[in-house]
Scaffold this motif. Structure first.
Motif, PDB file in Angstrom:
ATOM      1  N   ASP A 198       5.620  -6.420   9.412  1.00  0.00           N
ATOM      2  CA  ASP A 198       4.186  -6.590   9.174  1.00  0.00           C
ATOM      3  C   ASP A 198       3.700  -5.703   8.034  1.00  0.00           C
ATOM      4  OD1 ASP A 198       4.087  -8.360  11.265  1.00  0.00           O
ATOM      5  OD2 ASP A 198       3.194  -6.963  12.704  1.00  0.00           O
ATOM      6  N   LEU A 199       4.153  -4.453   8.038  1.00  0.00           N
ATOM      7  CA  LEU A 199       3.702  -3.504   7.020  1.00  0.00           C
ATOM      8  C   LEU A 199       4.189  -3.905   5.630  1.00  0.00           C
ATOM      9  CD1 LEU A 199       4.252  -0.249   9.085  1.00  0.00           C
ATOM     10  CD2 LEU A 199       2.050  -1.054   8.215  1.00  0.00           C
ATOM     11  N   LYS A 200       5.435  -4.348   5.559  1.00  0.00           N
ATOM     12  CA  LYS A 200       5.954  -4.791   4.264  1.00  0.00           C
ATOM     13  C   LYS A 200       5.167  -5.976   3.731  1.00  0.00           C
ATOM     14  CE  LYS A 200      10.802  -3.290   4.255  1.00  0.00           C
ATOM     15  NZ  LYS A 200      12.211  -3.751   4.264  1.00  0.00           N
ATOM     16  N   GLN A 201       4.834  -6.912   4.613  1.00  0.00           N
ATOM     17  CA  GLN A 201       4.071  -8.087   4.186  1.00  0.00           C
ATOM     18  C   GLN A 201       2.683  -7.681   3.679  1.00  0.00           C
ATOM     19  OE1 GLN A 201       3.372 -11.080   7.190  1.00  0.00           O
ATOM     20  NE2 GLN A 201       2.347 -12.463   5.759  1.00  0.00           N
ATOM     21  N   LEU A 202       2.038  -6.744   4.378  1.00  0.00           N
ATOM     22  CA  LEU A 202       0.706  -6.304   3.971  1.00  0.00           C
ATOM     23  C   LEU A 202       0.731  -5.639   2.593  1.00  0.00           C
ATOM     24  CD1 LEU A 202      -2.289  -5.924   4.533  1.00  0.00           C
ATOM     25  CD2 LEU A 202      -1.735  -3.819   5.770  1.00  0.00           C
ATOM     26  N   PHE A 203       1.711  -4.769   2.373  1.00  0.00           N
ATOM     27  CA  PHE A 203       1.783  -4.092   1.080  1.00  0.00           C
ATOM     28  C   PHE A 203       2.147  -5.073  -0.040  1.00  0.00           C
ATOM     29  CE2 PHE A 203       1.597  -0.304   3.613  1.00  0.00           C
ATOM     30  CZ  PHE A 203       1.023   0.645   2.778  1.00  0.00           C
ATOM     31  N   SER A 204       2.923  -6.098   0.299  1.00  0.00           N
ATOM     32  CA  SER A 204       3.235  -7.137  -0.685  1.00  0.00           C
ATOM     33  C   SER A 204       1.979  -7.928  -1.054  1.00  0.00           C
ATOM     34  CB  SER A 204       4.306  -8.080  -0.130  1.00  0.00           C
ATOM     35  OG  SER A 204       4.541  -9.160  -1.013  1.00  0.00           O
ATOM     36  N   LEU A 205       1.161  -8.257  -0.051  1.00  0.00           N
ATOM     37  CA  LEU A 205      -0.091  -8.969  -0.308  1.00  0.00           C
ATOM     38  C   LEU A 205      -1.057  -8.116  -1.129  1.00  0.00           C
ATOM     39  CD1 LEU A 205      -0.626 -10.634   3.182  1.00  0.00           C
ATOM     40  CD2 LEU A 205      -0.334 -11.848   1.008  1.00  0.00           C
TER      41      LEU A 205
END
Length: 496
Positions: A317-324
Motif C-alpha cells: 500500500d505504501l509503495k503504491q501511494l508514494f508512486s501515485l
C-alpha cells in the motif's frame, strides 16, 4: 407592631422566615427580636432558608420565594466566553469565512458534495472501543428524555451514521465534505482549543489507495492556495498494517491493538520510558517492545522492507501511494514515518498527518483509511477513507509565516441624506442599489459630513452618495467616487 406575647407561636407564623431574610438583607436592627432565644432564632432561620431554597429550586406551585437581592451596584458578569471557546467579532469572522471559502472551493474543485450533521449526537456513537482517549474528552450529558447525548468531538462517526441511514439509496463512491463545529474537553495548547471547526473530506466505496492519494492532493491544493509550500509543511505517511504485522509476529492479542495505537500516538509527546511502561501494561514482552520501537523509528520504505519483507500488505500500500504521489507531482511533500498511527481506533490502513516543518506546532491535519467503521454501528462495512483539518493550527501557522490576509470590511456605497426630512429618500436610493446587487451602508441618523467621510474610510466604501434637497427635487443625487474625488450629479434611473 403589637408586643410579641408568645415567641413559640410567633416562630410558627409563615411570615417569620420572610421577615428574617428581609431584615438580614437590609441590615436593619433586629433588636425587636431580642426576646427570642438566639439558638431558636438560628435554627428557625436556617430551616426557613433551606425550605425557601428548596421551593425556589423545585418551582413548587404556591411556594413562597424570597424577594430578589437588592444590591447598590449591579453584579457584572464575566464577559469572557467559556474556557477553550471563542467569540468571532467581525475581523475574526472575516478570517473564518476566508478560510471556509477555501475549504469549500477546494472540495468542490475535487468533485465533493457538502453535507452536515447535528452538533448533538447520541453518546453511544463515540464510544466504540474500550480505552479510546476520546471517551474522556466528551462533552456529554443526559437530556430531559433521559437519553445520553454528547456534543460531537469529530465528524466521521456522524458521517458513518448517515451513510448507514442512506443505505442503498445512494450510489457509490460517495465523495462528501463537511465543515463543522466540534467539542473536546482536553488540555489546551497552542492551536488546540476545546471548541473548534473542522474541515472533513471523505471517500466511501473505494478500496484502492488512489482514494488516499486524491485526499492528500486536495489538502496540498489548499496549502498552495493560501501560500504554503513544501518547505513550510509536509505529510508523514505510514500504515496501521505495519503495527499489526509487528504485533502478530510477537503474538500480541488482537484486542490490545487499539490500546497500543493510542500509546504509540503519544511518541514525541511523553518520555520514551513512559511509552515503554505503557506498552508493558498492554501485555507486550520486552523483546516485542524493543522490536516495535525499532520498526517505529524507521523513516524509509527501503528499511521497512528489510525489516518486514516485501510481501506484506502494508509495504504494498505504501509503495503504491508514494508512486501515485510522483504522478500527481507532490512527492516532495511526503515522507515515510512508521511512528504515525493516529489515535482514533477506527483506522485500518494508510494513515497520514500534515505537519509544520519547523516543528513549532502540533499536527495540522490527519486522516487515513477506516474500512471497518460502519460495522461498529451495526451497518455493512464499506471501504472508506478521509481526513479532518482543524481551523486553529492553520491560522497559527499562517501567523508564523506572515501569510494571514488583510481582510478589511468593504462596502460599495455609503448613502447619506443631507437633511433629516430626506431620510426616506436616502432609504429609497439604498433600496435601488441593493436591488441591483450592490452593498450599501445607509447612514441612519442625521450626521455631519465629517463623520460620514470618516465612516466611509472605515468601511472602505467605493462611493459616497449624498441626497440633497435641490438635487432630489430634480430626481438626482450627488455621487462621489472616493478613490479619485470625482463628483457627479446622476439621475436616479441612471444610478448603477
Amino acid at each position: 407592631m403589637p408586643a410579641i406575647l408568645n415567641s413559640s407561636l410567633f416562630l410558627q407564623h409563615p411570615l417569620f422566615s420572610t421577615a428574617v431574610l428581609s431584615l438580614r438583607r437590609h441590615h436593619l436592627n433586629i433588636s425587636l427580636f431580642s426576646r427570642i432565644n438566639n439558638n431558636t432564632l438560628r435554627a428557625c432561620s436556617t430551616s426557613s432558608l433551606s425550605s425557601a431554597n428548596q421551593n425556589v429550586r423545585t418551582g413548587r406551585s404556591g411556594s413562597v420565594s424570597s424577594p430578589p437581592v437588592e444590591n447598590d451596584t449591579a453584579q457584572k458578569i464575566d464577559v469572557n466566553p467559556p474556557k477553550g471557546t471563542r467569540d468571532f467579532p467581525p475581523e475574526d469572522m472575516r478570517l473564518r469565512n476566508w478560510l471556509f471559502h477555501h475549504f469549500t472551493e477546494v472540495s468542490q474543485q475535487f468533485g465533493f458534495e457538502e453535507v452536515d450533521f447535528p452538533v448533538l449526537e447520541s453518546e453511544a456513537l463515540y464510544i466504540r472501543k474500550a480505552g479510546e482517549e476520546i471517551r474522556d474528552q466528551l462533552y456529554c450529558f443526559e437530556d430531559r428524555g433521559n437519553r445520553r447525548v454528547a456534543l460531537r468531538p469529530e465528524l466521521t462517526p456522524s458521517l458513518a451514521r448517515l451513510v448507514i441511514q442512506k443505505g442503498k439509496s445512494v450510489s457509490l463512491p460517495l465523495k462528501w465534505f463537511a465543515i463543522g463545529q466540534c467539542w473536546r474537553y482536553e488540555r489546551m495548547t497552542r492551536g488546540r482549543r476545546r471548541e473548534h471547526y473542522q474541515w472533513n473530506m471523505d471517500i466511501i466505496g473505494v478500496s484502492d489507495v488512489t482514494a488516499e492519494a486524491e485526499l492528500i492532493s486536495s489538502i496540498i491544493t489548499f496549502f498552495k492556495r493560501i501560500g504554503l509550500t513544501a518547505s513550510d509543511v509536509g505529510f508523514k505517511i505510514s500504515s496501521r498494517k505495519v503495527l499489526q504485522e509487528v504485533l502478530r509476529c510477537y503474538s500480541v492479542a488482537e484486542n490490545m491493538f487499539g490500546r497500543v495505537c493510542i500509546i504509540i500516538d503519544k511518541i514525541g509527546k511523553i518520555p520514551m520510558d513512559d511509552i515503554r511502561k505503557d506498552l508493558q501494561s498492554a501485555d507486550m514482552s520486552e523483546v516485542a517492545i524493543e522490536e516495535l520501537l525499532q520498526v517505529l523509528s524507521l523513516k524509509s520504505l527501503t528499511k521497512l522492507e528489510e525489516k518486514l519483507g516485501a510481501s506484506g500488505e502494508a509495504l504494498s500500500d505504501l509503495k503504491q501511494l508514494f508512486s501515485l504521489a510522483e504522478k500527481y507531482g507532490y512527492s516532495e511533500w511526503l515522507q515515510f514515518d512508521a511512528s504515525i498511527v493516529r489515535g482514533l481506533a477506527y483506522y485500518t490502513g494508510i494513515v497520514f498527518e500534515g505537519f509544520d516543518r519547523e516543528g513549532k506546532l502540533r499536527a495540522i491535519c490527519g486522516g487515513g483509511r477506516y474500512d471497518r467503521l460502519l460495522s461498529t454501528f451495526g451497518g455493512d462495512d464499506l471501504p472508506a477513507c478521509g481526513f479532518g483539518f482543524g481551523d486553529a493550527v492553520i491560522v497559527e501557522l499562517l501567523k508564523e509565516r506572515g501569510l494571514l490576509p488583510e481582510l478589511s470590511l468593504q462596502v460599495e456605497n455609503i448613502v447619506c441624506s443631507l437633511d433629516q426630512e430626506l431620510q426616506g429618500a436616502a432609504s429609497a436610493v439604498a433600496t435601488i442599489l441593493r436591488e441591483k446587487g450592490q452593498s450599501v451602508d445607509l447612514v441612519l441618523e442625521n450626521k455631519p459630513l465629517k463623520w460620514v467621510f470618516k465612516r466611509a474610510a472605515r468601511i472602505n466604501a467605493r462611493r459616497l452618495i449624498l441626497v440633497g434637497k435641490a438635487e432630489w427635487e430634480k430626481g438626482m443625487v450627488n455621487v462621489k467616487t472616493l478613490s479619485t474625488g470625482e463628483q457627479l450629479e446622476i439621475r436616479l434611473d441612471e444610478l448603477e
